[in-house]
Design an enzyme around this catalytic site. Structure first.
Site, mmCIF file in Angstrom:
data_model
loop_
_atom_site.group_PDB
_atom_site.id
_atom_site.type_symbol
_atom_site.label_atom_id
_atom_site.label_comp_id
_atom_site.label_asym_id
_atom_site.label_seq_id
_atom_site.Cartn_x
_atom_site.Cartn_y
_atom_site.Cartn_z
ATOM 1 N N LYS A 191 2.293 -14.493 38.786
ATOM 2 C CA LYS A 191 1.066 -15.257 38.540
ATOM 3 C C LYS A 191 0.658 -16.038 39.806
ATOM 4 O O LYS A 191 1.243 -15.854 40.853
ATOM 5 C CB LYS A 191 1.251 -16.168 37.319
ATOM 6 C CG LYS A 191 1.745 -15.429 36.055
ATOM 7 C CD LYS A 191 0.687 -14.533 35.423
ATOM 8 C CE LYS A 191 1.217 -13.563 34.378
ATOM 9 N NZ LYS A 191 1.635 -14.122 33.104
HETATM 10 C C1 LIG Z 1 2.161 -13.734 31.698
HETATM 11 C C2 LIG Z 1 1.337 -13.921 30.483
HETATM 12 C C3 LIG Z 1 1.787 -14.614 29.354
HETATM 13 C C4 LIG Z 1 3.190 -15.079 29.189
HETATM 14 O O1 LIG Z 1 3.616 -15.829 30.246
HETATM 15 P P1 LIG Z 1 5.153 -16.232 30.378
HETATM 16 O O2 LIG Z 1 5.101 -17.447 31.260
HETATM 17 O O3 LIG Z 1 5.819 -15.063 31.042
HETATM 18 O O4 LIG Z 1 5.689 -16.504 29.035
HETATM 19 C C5 LIG Z 1 0.907 -14.819 28.311
HETATM 20 N N1 LIG Z 1 -0.346 -14.355 28.360
HETATM 21 C C6 LIG Z 1 -0.806 -13.655 29.403
HETATM 22 C C7 LIG Z 1 -2.218 -13.188 29.401
HETATM 23 C C8 LIG Z 1 0.027 -13.402 30.495
HETATM 24 O O5 LIG Z 1 -0.412 -12.679 31.522
#
Ligand SMILES: *Cc1c(COP(=O)(O)O)cnc(C)c1O
Length: 390
Positions: A191
């Protein structure tokens, strides 16, 4: 063996490493000062009142749903083109999930589709308790439109902004919750900024913030104002007043996030420069580049192209496989959630959201991260060009 160019990866500096080492040498590895400091920096950056750090965005989505009272008999609506966590969080609460088809230009939950589905749901008496727009690739949804519908139909809004920290909607930071009850960020390494694993829930509602803080740490409070009146006043006193979880973020993770925040704007600017260069280099190839709504300044977590299959003598799968074979770590975000075997067992069937399925049949996520070099980018485009012309 050639090294794959990944679709996404973290950018860690010496300062980030030092920030983590400093915590390791300090008195608190968890429940220390780094977590509230990280929360404060993000709240200030986003212009929101409250920020609750947790160990993942998945946890944040779960406690966000619980704080809004989602439970058995309730329905949560989200986009089919998202990570499974956006839907799973409702199931954790005993609620059911339904999906609103996407907008063909932004690939986000379509506001016109939402309006139609709400009108039908009102007639059949099954309106959603929460609608969860997802800012796919970092591009914000039409939040003003969704908010207007929430006023008309009385649902709550959780923004799944896992892709979108550092982005803007109508010139204001995503995360300010102007059009939502709660906004959630993810700090997974692919991210925009990372804490290793981690997430955060933001809100302007003090009650929701208190509820989420309670739920992230077992439902335990040591704040007398929250307690059920009993014999109290002892220094060791605390009460469990709800059934919570251990969803806490550690100070090690928070210190990394705090350090990464210093480069957030730089990361997003770099992602925009990469996107712009891809747009130019792909202009003459049989691929659609990602359209950007004028209201949005995307965080560009992902750069998704769509193959113009009618112009190409190859299938989506053949192009994808050839790119992987050429060392390009392309990916596909996402398989429509309801096409997952788990969701098909709940009764969803192929064809349920036609626009989402058209997208799924053509989409490919290209490598996109701040450390991607121009040479690597040229290599990615050359590989696509080769596949499309041979
Ligand atoms: C990555 C992601 C999540 C979950 O994130 P985590 O921190 O890995 O639990 C939820 N929603 C979307 C759209 C994502 O891309």
């Amino acid at each position: 063996m050639t090294v794959m160019i990944p679709y996404g990866r973290q950018d860690i500096s010496e300062a980030d490493i030092q920030a983590v080492v400093d915590v390791l040498r300090s008195d608190f590895l968890t429940q220390g000062p780094a977590v509230p400091a990280f929360e404060k920096v993000i709240a200030t950056y986003c212009g929101v009142e409250h920020a609750v750090a947790v160990n993942s965005a998945t946890s944040a989505l779960h406690i966000a749903c619980l704080a809004l009272g989602v439970g058995a008999g309730d329905v949560v609506w989200t986009s089919p083109i998202t990570f499974v966590a956006s839907a799973n969080c409702a199931l954790y609460c005993g609620a059911t999930v339904d999906f609103v088809d996407i907008d063909p230009r932004t690939y986000n939950l379509g506001v016109e589709r939402l309006a139609e589905k709400l009108a039908q749901a009102e007639k059949s008496g099954c309106l959603p308790k929460v609608v969860m727009p997802v800012h796919l690739c970092g591009q914000p949804c039409d939040m003003a439109g969704i908010h207007a519908l929430s006023q008309r139909y009385g649902f709550k809004i959780i923004e799944d902004a896992s892709h979108a920290i550092g982005g803007k909607y109508r010139g204001e930071p995503i995360g300010n919750c102007r059009y939502s009850d709660i906004t959630v960020f993810s700090f997974h390494p692919v991210k925009i900024i990372t804490t290793g694993e981690g997430g955060m829930a933001l809100t302007n509602d003090a009650q929701l913030a208190r509820r989420m803080k309670l739920l992230r740490s077992h439902g335990i409070t040591s704040d007398a104002a929250d307690m059920i009146p009993q014999a109290q006043g002892e220094l060791w006193f605390y009460q469990q007043i709800a059934l919570g979880f251990n969803y806490r973020m550690t100070d090690i993770h928070a210190a990394l996030g705090l350090s990464q925040m210093q480069r957030l704007d730089e990361f997003v600017a770099k992602r925009h420069a990469i996107a712009k260069r891809y747009d130019q280099m792909l202009a003459d190839l049989s691929a659609m580049t990602p359209w950007q709504h004028p209201d949005s300044y995307s965080a560009f977590h992902l750069y998704v192209i769509r193959l113009k299959l009618a112009e190409i003598g190859k299938t989506h799968r053949e192009v994808f496989e050839a790119l992987r074979a050429a060392g390009i770590g392309v990916n596909l975000h996402y398989i429509p959630v309801y096409r997952q075997p788990y969701y098909e067992r709940l009764g969803f069937q192929a064809g349920y959201c036609p626009e989402a399925e058209r997208y799924y049949a053509e989409a490919i996520s290209f490598p996109m991260y701040p450390g991607l070099t121009e040479d690597q980018q040229s290599e990615v485009v050359a590989a696509l060009n080769f596949v499309l012309t041979h």
